[in-house]
Motif scaffolding. Sequence first.
Motif, mmCIF file in Angstrom:
data_model
loop_
_atom_site.group_PDB
_atom_site.id
_atom_site.type_symbol
_atom_site.label_atom_id
_atom_site.label_comp_id
_atom_site.label_asym_id
_atom_site.label_seq_id
_atom_site.Cartn_x
_atom_site.Cartn_y
_atom_site.Cartn_z
ATOM 1 N N PRO A 119 0.818 -1.214 0.000
ATOM 2 C CA PRO A 119 0.000 0.000 0.000
ATOM 3 C C PRO A 119 0.855 1.270 0.000
ATOM 4 N N ARG A 120 2.036 1.197 0.587
ATOM 5 C CA ARG A 120 2.924 2.362 0.611
ATOM 6 C C ARG A 120 3.340 2.782 -0.790
ATOM 7 N N LEU A 121 3.472 1.817 -1.666
ATOM 8 C CA LEU A 121 3.813 2.132 -3.054
ATOM 9 C C LEU A 121 2.687 2.940 -3.698
ATOM 10 N N VAL A 122 1.459 2.600 -3.386
ATOM 11 C CA VAL A 122 0.309 3.345 -3.897
ATOM 12 C C VAL A 122 0.383 4.790 -3.402
ATOM 13 N N GLY A 123 0.686 4.969 -2.134
ATOM 14 C CA GLY A 123 0.831 6.308 -1.578
ATOM 15 C C GLY A 123 1.940 7.091 -2.251
ATOM 16 N N ARG A 124 3.021 6.419 -2.535
ATOM 17 C CA ARG A 124 4.144 7.082 -3.207
ATOM 18 C C ARG A 124 3.758 7.525 -4.610
ATOM 19 N N ILE A 125 3.069 6.655 -5.332
ATOM 20 C CA ILE A 125 2.635 7.009 -6.687
ATOM 21 C C ILE A 125 1.692 8.203 -6.638
ATOM 22 N N LEU A 126 0.758 8.194 -5.696
ATOM 23 C CA LEU A 126 -0.167 9.326 -5.570
ATOM 24 C C LEU A 126 0.583 10.617 -5.238
ATOM 25 N N ALA A 127 1.544 10.539 -4.346
ATOM 26 C CA ALA A 127 2.296 11.726 -3.942
ATOM 27 C C ALA A 127 3.112 12.301 -5.088
#
Length: 95
Positions: A36-44
Motif C-alpha cells: 500500500p505504501r507504493l500506492v501512496g508514493r505514486i499518488l504523492a
Amino acid sequence: MDEELHERVREVIATVPPGKVATYGDIAAIAGAPSPRLVGRILAEDGADLPWHRVLRANGTPAPHLAHRQLELLRAEGVLADGQRVNLRTHRWQG
C-alpha cells in the motif's frame, strides 16, 4: 519502479467512482502492487490528475496533511465522515 505497475496503479485509482472510497491496500491488491505504501508514493509523486481524495488509510482516515481538503472533496461527493473517519462499510468501493 516498473512503469507498467505504475500505470496499473494509476488506472485503478482513476476508476474509483464519485461517492466511493478505497484504501491504499485495496488499490494495491487490485493493481498487483507489492505494498500500500507504493500506492501512496505514486499518488504523492504522480497523482495530481487522479481522484486522490478517494483513497484513504486502512482505518478510513485521510492522510493527516491532506485531511481538511480530502474530507471537503469527499463531502462534496456525498461521502460523509464521522469526525475524521469515513465509514468504509458504507462507502467502500468494491472494485
